[in-house]
Design a protein around this motif. Sequence first.
Motif, PDB file in Angstrom:
ATOM      1  N   PHE A 261      43.270  59.133  -5.318  1.00 19.19           N
ATOM      2  CA  PHE A 261      42.090  58.568  -5.967  1.00 19.19           C
ATOM      3  C   PHE A 261      42.181  57.053  -6.020  1.00 19.19           C
ATOM      4  O   PHE A 261      43.252  56.482  -6.174  1.00 19.19           O
ATOM      5  CB  PHE A 261      41.972  59.095  -7.399  1.00 19.19           C
TER       6      PHE A 261
ATOM      7  N   GLY B 213      34.423  63.588  -3.806  1.00 23.70           N
ATOM      8  CA  GLY B 213      34.536  63.847  -5.235  1.00 23.70           C
ATOM      9  C   GLY B 213      33.314  64.509  -5.842  1.00 23.70           C
ATOM     10  O   GLY B 213      33.416  65.202  -6.865  1.00 23.70           O
TER      11      GLY B 213
ATOM     12  N   VAL C  17      34.064  61.517  -9.150  1.00 21.74           N
ATOM     13  CA  VAL C  17      35.270  60.820  -9.603  1.00 21.74           C
ATOM     14  C   VAL C  17      34.970  59.903 -10.785  1.00 21.74           C
ATOM     15  O   VAL C  17      35.770  59.802 -11.724  1.00 21.74           O
ATOM     16  CB  VAL C  17      35.898  60.038  -8.436  1.00 21.74           C
TER      17      VAL C  17
ATOM     18  N   SER D  71      45.116  66.331  -5.579  1.00 19.66           N
ATOM     19  CA  SER D  71      43.732  66.683  -5.257  1.00 19.66           C
ATOM     20  C   SER D  71      43.723  67.818  -4.236  1.00 19.66           C
ATOM     21  O   SER D  71      44.781  68.199  -3.709  1.00 19.66           O
ATOM     22  CB  SER D  71      42.996  65.463  -4.684  1.00 19.66           C
TER      23      SER D  71
ATOM     24  N   LEU E 162      37.745  59.210  -3.601  1.00 14.74           N
ATOM     25  CA  LEU E 162      38.821  60.141  -3.246  1.00 14.74           C
ATOM     26  C   LEU E 162      38.990  60.022  -1.739  1.00 14.74           C
ATOM     27  O   LEU E 162      38.068  60.326  -0.981  1.00 14.74           O
ATOM     28  CB  LEU E 162      38.447  61.572  -3.652  1.00 14.74           C
TER      29      LEU E 162
END
Length: 472
Positions: free
Chosen positions: A262, A286, A297, A390, A255
């Motif tokens: 991402f 993440g 992630v 995000s 991230l």
Amino acid sequence: MEMEANSWDSWVDQALSRLHSLKLIRSLRPIHLPNPLPTPRDFEVFHHLSPWDRLAIEIKISEPTFLKWVNEIPSSGDEAACGDGLDDEKVGVSHQKSRDLLLFSGNDYLGLSSHPTIGKAAAKAAQEHGMGPRGSALVCGYTNYHRLLESCLADLKKKEDCLLCPTGFAANMALMVALGSVSSLLSADQKPLKDERVAIFSDALNHASIIDGIRLAERQGSAEIFVYRHCDMPHLNELLSSCTLEKKVVVTDSLFSMDGDFAPMAELAKLRKKHGFLLVIDDAHGTFVCGKNGGGVAEEFNCESDVDICVGTLSKAAGCHGGFIACSKRWKQLILSRGRSFIFSTAMPVPVVAATLAAVIVAKKEKWRRVAIWNRVRDFRALTGIPIGSPIISLIVGSEERALQASRHLLKSGFHVTAIRPPTVPPNSCRLRVTLTSVHTTEDVKKLTVALSDCIGLTQIRVYSSSGYARL
């Protein structure tokens, strides 16, 4: 042609064998600290936002700091401290006016820095053990507390083992140098020929710690560096296909810290199967934020088994300090033997390790915090129409002056949001970097969006290209 999946394991084993023959294998010898180690049952958890959570985002700055900031006067931080303190001639200044600000620029994504369970764990360890043995991990700084934290992080990342480092920056530096050392150890005179070097493929927007680490490996003559366009998988595939070096590594942020987008994890996993490279991710932003269990992630995108090595930090969503490398036992042995930023740094203090152990347990159990932060992402998206993906929101305003002007306006409106300028970002891509946390409320986000509309005009913001930038 697909390479054997265990090629890297074989190369690392050969490198370790060479280290054994040179008597350069290093070992961790844990110092045993008395009193029982904490268990998950020792840590109190909560099921909703509590008053102390606001301490993570409600801050003060002194009036002199405020005035220097709004007038763009350079500061080395020596202006008066706010609140009661010592006399003017001494360290602080007494009875100074202060400004209350709402923090929207930190990385304490879950608000754990103010969690009482974590503070109590640090205090208890400090009372029982002081700061712990002070030395590098290979000398005397590694304890049974450090080992327990490594095991917890390995479990979180679904890896065989883990190595604690003093910072996330040090973790990336140690790993990149260790990667390069494989080619040196496998060459006849430890000076690899060009076709014996490790090929490291790095995303164009990777963190500075990755960049500095691979530059050092390149300078040592052990690695060749290939930079692919940001999240551009066709470009990466092209570079991989044309590269004649056998030992390939792809390293990427999971991230991205300045862009909030991402890495394309599914596509990276497919390319890994095709080209047989070692996949390394830096999951600093993440970890604990993404995934059902906070695994990061890779957990979020269901590709944990495709990630060979995961670097992380304990100074962001964990609310503490330090870094780590989750990997196999053979990789851990290589890194702790060759990673200079690990070898020559003092180990994390025991109270910090104890606090981080508590943070790992709290972050896993208080799942509502992950739910809350993603609710705030949805709030911002609904209020502004900007399709952010995000908690990291990159509002590109262009010129340096415009970014500074917007930051000053937000400061006057009661918000701590800094302008990001070169060299952190490229020229003419200066931005406001806004970060959302689980301890912000919907009302906090509403107030922020009103202030943003006054200074940059959110109706003019649009998503820029495929990088996820929100740009004027």
